[in-house]
Design a protein around this motif. Structure first.
Motif, short mmCIF file in Angstrom:
data_model
loop_
_atom_site.label_atom_id
_atom_site.label_comp_id
_atom_site.label_asym_id
_atom_site.label_seq_id
_atom_site.Cartn_x
_atom_site.Cartn_y
_atom_site.Cartn_z
N ILE A 14 0.71 -1.06 0.03
CA ILE A 14 -0.28 0.07 -0.01
C ILE A 14 0.91 1.17 0.00
CG2 ILE A 14 -1.62 1.19 1.53
CD1 ILE A 14 -2.91 -1.49 2.00
N GLU A 15 2.04 1.35 0.84
CA GLU A 15 2.85 2.26 0.87
C GLU A 15 3.44 2.55 -0.40
OE1 GLU A 15 3.27 4.82 2.83
OE2 GLU A 15 1.83 3.97 3.85
N ARG A 16 3.97 1.50 -0.99
CA ARG A 16 4.54 1.61 -2.48
C ARG A 16 3.64 2.30 -3.58
NH1 ARG A 16 8.50 -3.83 -3.52
NH2 ARG A 16 9.37 -3.56 -1.44
N CYS A 17 2.33 1.94 -3.47
CA CYS A 17 1.10 2.64 -4.33
C CYS A 17 1.18 4.07 -4.04
CB CYS A 17 0.03 1.86 -4.06
SG CYS A 17 -0.03 0.41 -4.92
N GLU A 275 7.43 0.18 -14.52
CA GLU A 275 8.27 -0.26 -13.36
C GLU A 275 7.18 -1.02 -12.37
OE1 GLU A 275 9.97 1.69 -9.15
OE2 GLU A 275 9.63 3.07 -10.98
N VAL A 276 7.61 -2.46 -12.17
CA VAL A 276 6.84 -2.96 -11.29
C VAL A 276 7.10 -2.81 -9.77
CG1 VAL A 276 6.13 -5.68 -10.67
CG2 VAL A 276 6.81 -4.82 -12.81
N LEU A 277 5.84 -2.39 -9.20
CA LEU A 277 6.11 -1.92 -7.73
C LEU A 277 5.99 -3.29 -6.90
CD1 LEU A 277 3.76 1.18 -7.47
CD2 LEU A 277 6.02 1.20 -8.33
N PHE A 278 5.23 -4.18 -7.16
CA PHE A 278 5.36 -5.55 -6.61
C PHE A 278 4.49 -6.49 -7.57
CE2 PHE A 278 2.02 -2.72 -4.82
CZ PHE A 278 1.04 -3.43 -4.85
N ASN A 279 4.95 -7.74 -7.17
CA ASN A 279 3.88 -8.74 -8.07
C ASN A 279 3.57 -10.05 -7.01
OD1 ASN A 279 6.61 -10.25 -7.62
ND2 ASN A 279 7.07 -10.08 -9.79
#
Ligand SMILES: Nc1nc2c(c(=O)[nH]1)N[C@H]1C(S)=C(S)[C@@H](COP(=O)(O)OP(=O)(O)OC[C@H]3O[C@@H](n4cnc5c(N)ncnc54)[C@H](O)[C@@H]3O)O[C@H]1N2
Ligand code: MOO
Ligand code: MG
Length: 422
Positions: A14-17, A275-279
């Motif tokens: 959530i923070e990365r978003c 850029e992939v923030l997470f997968n």
């Protein structure tokens, strides 16, 4: 070769978003279109409310001093010299023992400082009499008692409700500054999907994610732009994603984000240079939810194809980004606590989001039946997501659990004040 994905925590995801959110531009819209939008500028009062001392009752505007000594045995008589309704301004200035017949909302005539309601007066020839004294200010609605001229009425970042609209109108704001509504592209991927209007032939299923996410996007205050569903073919998917990115402010895809032979979305995000923030997130359902950001800063939400996982991914990651991009200072769903109505087995080390029905009147929360990531029926019942932390084991009936509220307010089937007898 299969690359192992490293899960991050829900909080971290959530923070990365949040770190990549960009505020939308500001536009002005009609007061009549503003409900549900987010206010983009502070609003100050251009005049006091009420703007003048006025009568809150139908009755007589009088000079309190004239009523001195009034009692049941010694009624005071006042002469009526004018008669005004709301919107009228009397030109008469009452002198000693004189009054103006006045209706609710009318400006108090000069020299008067109190109002006697009709019920407090007895009509007499050319006037009325009173059996009680009045003090200055009695039954007067004072200028500025509600709002003072120059006061900060509304701060930016507030969602506009009917009540906020009343205050905007009171301040003369008919063109309301709000954040632009985002256009959100939706693409369902999957060779097994048929439109909901079709009875699916063997091996196929109805696409429930597209209409669900379109509804969630609308509920989040953005505009869904639905693109045709795309088969699990890399080339077709590339084309669809490129087109959607050109035409929208953010893109939501569903399906094809896991590690299957036909799960092409991760490769496509790479291909568009995002850029992939997470997968991988340490949660169930929705562990494979993938969020990426293009060079231009456009969000790509790769939600899982499984409906419950898709729903959860939207709620946790897409919805807050949309709300915050559109200026909402409170972009996250509210949390509350409920008592679990049934014991819940939990074998997963990941944080679980259980679709559940919360009954505010009893404080009990009941998991909504079959609760796997492919569940559709539970989605229709759920008004909360119960959050069961990773690492916790079996959870007993009656235990207190945190809930993410999916709706702000729930109605009840009859009007009854809790704890009041009739
Ligand atoms: N070897 C592994 N397999 C899977 C893993 C894993 O970690 N390793 N993760 C599983 C989890 S968890 C999930 S969730 C799913 C996610 O799959 P995808 O996001 O790739 O989605 P699809 O494969 O396209 O579809 C999954 C499921 O959902 C149905 N679906 C797809 N789109 C829709 C739609 N629009 N409406 C309704 N239903 C839809 C689809 O038919 C599949 O049944 O992967 C697991 N596998
Ligand atoms: O990602 Mo899946 O939805 O955890 O079940
Ligand atoms: Mg898959």
């Amino acid at each position: 070769m299969l690359t192992v994905r490293k899960p991050i925590s829900v909080e971290e995801a959530i923070e990365r978003c949040r770190a990549r959110v960009k505020l939308q531009d500001i536009q002005k819209i009609s007061l009549y279109e503003a409900e549900g939008r987010v206010l983009a500028s502070p609003v100050y009062a251009d005049q006091s409310l009420p703007p003048f001392d006025r009568s809150p009752y139908d009755g007589y505007a009088l000079r309190a001093g004239d009523t001195k000594g009034a009692s049941g045995e010694n009624r005071v008589y006042l002469k009526v010299i004018d008669h005004i309704g709301a919107g009228d301004v009397s030109e008469c200035i009452p002198g000693e023992k004189e009054a103006v017949r006045i209706m609710t909302g009318a400006k108090l005539p000069e020299a008067t400082d109190a109002v006697a309601m009709f019920e407090q007066a007895r009509e007499e020839k050319e006037g009325f009499s009173l059996r009680k004294t009045f003090v200055p200010g009695e039954n007067v609605s004072f200028a500025g008692e509600d709002v003072q001229e120059g006061e900060l009425l509304l701060e930016p970042g507030r969602t506009i409700t009917a009540g906020v609209i009343a205050l905007l109108a009171g301040a003369g704001v008919v063109e309301v500054p709000v954040y632009r509504k985002m256009k959100i592209g939706i693409i369902a991927t999957g060779s097994e999907l048929v439109d909901a209007g079709v009875f699916p032939p063997p091996g196929k299923i109805r696409d429930s994610n597209t209409p669900m996410i379109a509804a969630s996007v609308k509920e989040a205050g953005a505009e869904p732009v639905v693109f045709a569903g795309v088969k699990d073919e890399e080339e077709s998917l590339r084309k669809a994603v490129v087109q959607a990115l050109e035409e929208t402010d953010a893109l939501i895809t569903t399906g094809g984000v896991s590690v299957g032979d036909f799960d092409f979305m991760p490769a496509i995000y790479e291909w568009v240079g995002a850029e992939v923030l997470f997968n991988k997130v340490g949660m169930r359902p929705g562990s494979v939810t993938t969020v990426a950001v293009t060079e231009k800063g456009t969000f790509l939400f790769g939600l899982s194809g499984n409906p419950s996982a898709c729903f959860t991914g939207f709620e946790l990651f897409a919805r807050p980004v949309l709300r915050e991009s559109m200026g909402d200072r409170f972009p996250y769903r509210a949390f509350e606590y409920g008592r679990l109505k049934e014991s819940f087995p939990k074998k997963n080390p990941f944080t679980r989001f259980v679709r559940a029905e919360y009954d505010r009147s009893t404080g009990e929360v009941n998991p909504a039946g079959f609760n796997k990531s492919n569940a559709v029926a539970a989605l229709a019942k759920a008004n909360v997501l119960v959050i069961l932390r990773g690492g916790t084991s079996h959870i007993e009936k009656g235990e207190k659990v945190a809930m993410m509220m999916l709706r702000d307010t729930e109605g009840v089937d009859r009007w009854e004040i809790p704890g009041h007898s009739r």
